[in-house]
Design an enzyme around this catalytic site. Structure first.
Site, PDB file in Angstrom:
ATOM      1  CE1 TYR A 105      -4.387  -1.338   0.773  1.00 56.94           C
ATOM      2  CE2 TYR A 105      -3.024  -3.041   1.760  1.00 56.94           C
ATOM      3  CZ  TYR A 105      -4.252  -2.619   1.276  1.00 56.94           C
ATOM      4  OH  TYR A 105      -5.320  -3.463   1.288  1.00 56.94           O
ATOM      5  CE1 TYR A 144      -2.252  -6.460   4.008  1.00 55.89           C
ATOM      6  CE2 TYR A 144      -3.086  -6.268   1.780  1.00 55.89           C
ATOM      7  CZ  TYR A 144      -3.246  -6.098   3.135  1.00 55.89           C
ATOM      8  OH  TYR A 144      -4.408  -5.555   3.626  1.00 55.89           O
ATOM      9  NE  ARG A 154      -7.037  -9.848   5.190  1.00 63.06           N
ATOM     10  CZ  ARG A 154      -7.980  -9.022   4.752  1.00 63.06           C
ATOM     11  NH1 ARG A 154      -7.800  -7.722   4.820  1.00 63.06           N
ATOM     12  NH2 ARG A 154      -9.114  -9.466   4.270  1.00 63.06           N
ATOM     13  CG  HIS A 157      -8.313  -7.158   0.424  1.00 65.81           C
ATOM     14  ND1 HIS A 157      -7.214  -7.773   0.957  1.00 65.81           N
ATOM     15  CD2 HIS A 157      -8.336  -5.913   0.961  1.00 65.81           C
ATOM     16  CE1 HIS A 157      -6.595  -6.952   1.784  1.00 65.81           C
ATOM     17  NE2 HIS A 157      -7.244  -5.807   1.798  1.00 65.81           N
ATOM     18  CG  HIS A 159      -9.891  -1.928   1.669  1.00 67.95           C
ATOM     19  ND1 HIS A 159     -10.197  -2.373   2.926  1.00 67.95           N
ATOM     20  CD2 HIS A 159      -8.599  -2.294   1.466  1.00 67.95           C
ATOM     21  CE1 HIS A 159      -9.150  -2.968   3.468  1.00 67.95           C
ATOM     22  NE2 HIS A 159      -8.157  -2.930   2.599  1.00 67.95           N
TER      23      HIS A 159
END
Lengths: 234, 187
Positions: A105, A144, A154, A157, A159
């Protein structure tokens, strides 16, 4: 005064509980006192309204926000926002954010040892059309690691944040990808008891959304709370 | 029709990437009528530690008690610049602050009125679904008869009331757990 028609309460198993031991961060953050049932008033059946004037020209295309193209598999994510009564939710803001193709991110607190992509910010925004449809162009995010438990990863995905028509219809959720082997291991995905509700968080590969010679398409339909039907409702 | 709302999922730690474009710490542009107030506080977890990655959203009526929304059938708000929406994140000390105008009383159930209040949503990593609460105003006589406040156990009501610190400045904290836990609603 105009009578307030409330929104439906969720059926058991269709939403996560606040406290969920496998997701460690809930331990000190989930409320411990009983929630107080809030009858819906004018304050809950109204909510913020946003117009297209808040959007920038490339907010819907996360691959087109920098000088170059981001690294990764270009995809199209599209779907329809409807309510529990099957009606489209038009003109509602959809905000998305995600990791880059390497699973990193663009955020100061993300310490994962994976590269940032100078051509990818990971922020997208659109407003649904009259049929409740939305469409983003982006790249497929990477999985990640996180520190919830040993060897925790995780699943990939995106959000999603939606307002709907009212304060009571606010929804923040995550969209997953079909066939991801990490899904059965992920406490956040598995926090919702009902399998049907969980599975609806997984997008579907969609050949109709796929653009030839350009990008794979994934369909992700979203259901927001709907108002109770009442006998007096015309 | 057998449809259920999509399951909520946590906002996670990196929400600012997607949600910062709509951060709004001033809900009332200069010139919007009403008593200007700043409301500030902290978000604290079950250990009393500051929550440095929380997001707070606000929804409120204007000074006349009208919502900028088509389902408020009493007509549009007097000043179209007033949207009633706010969004702020906590800082490295778990602090947040926003400025707005004090809303007017708004219609409540059964033809009565509700005391001036803000509807509040709280999001953070560790919350699988957001929390809903309200901010009422210190010293407001209508609080005593407010149809929602009176649903709350009396000893917990003060968690929903922002305390007056100085003229125009109020303090209101979000306490996630414990004896002083903020009242959260099943909305």
């Amino acid at each position: 005064m105009h009578a307030v028609r409330p929104y439906r309460r969720p059926m058991a198993g269709t939403q996560p509980d606040h406290a969920f031991a496998p997701y460690a961060s809930t331990a000190k953050r989930a409320p411990t006192q009983p929630l107080v049932l809030l009858p819906h008033t004018l304050s809950e059946i109204t909510g913020p309204v946003f117009g297209a004037d808040i959007l920038g020209p490339d907010d819907h295309d996360l691959t087109h926000q920098h000088a170059g193209a981001p690294i990764g598999e270009r995809i199209i994510v599209s779907g329809r926002v409807i309510d529990e009564n099957g009606r489209p939710v038009p003109s509602t803001l959809v905000e998305v954010w995600q990791a880059n193709a390497a699973g990193r991110y663009r955020h100061q607190n993300d310490r994962h040892d994976a590269p940032l992509d100078p051509n990818f910010s990971g922020c997208g925004r659109v407003i649904t059309d009259a049929d409740g449809r939305y469409r983003f162009v982006t790249i497929r995010p990477g999985a990640y690691p996180w520190r919830n438990h040993h060897n925790a990863w995780r699943p990939a995905h995106i959000h999603f944040s939606l307002f709907g028509r009212a304060f009571a219809t606010r929804l923040v959720t995550q969209m997953y990808f079909p066939g991801d082997p990490l899904l059965p291991l992920d406490p956040i995905f598995n926090s919702t008891a009902g399998e049907t509700s969980r599975d609806r968080l997984v997008s579907a590969f969609d050949l109709d959304t796929t653009v030839p010679e350009h990008a794979l398409g994934f369909r992700f339909d979203i259901v927001l709370r709907g108002r109770d039907a009442t006998p007096l409702d015309p | 029709m057998n449809l259920h709302a999509t399951a909520q999922q946590t906002v996670g730690p990196y929400f600012s990437i997607g949600l910062a474009p709509l951060y709004r710490a001033d809900l009332a542009p200069a010139g919007v009528a009403g008593d200007r107030v700043t409301i500030a506080g902290r978000v604290l977890d079950g250990d009393g530690a500051p929550v440095t990655d929380a997001l707070i959203e606000l929804w409120q009526a204007d000074a006349d008690g009208h919502y900028a929304h088509p389902d408020d059938h009493r007509g549009p708000v007097a000043d179209p610049r007033f949207t009633g929406f706010g969004r702020v994140a906590t800082d490295a000390d778990g602090r947040f602050a926003f400025t707005t105008i004090k809303p007017g009383a708004v219609p409540g159930p059964d033809g009565g009125m509700q005391a001036p209040h803000l509807a509040v949503s709280v999001f953070m990593r560790g919350l699988l679904k957001h929390l809903v609460t309200r901010i009422y105003f210190d010293g407001e006589p209508a609080n005593a008869g407010d149809p929602i406040l009176t649903l709350v156990p009396p000893e917990r009501r003060d968690t929903l009331v922002a305390r007056a610190i100085r003229p125009g400045e109020l303090a209101w904290d979000v306490i996630l757990q414990g004896d002083r836990e903020t009242v959260f609603f099943d909305c």
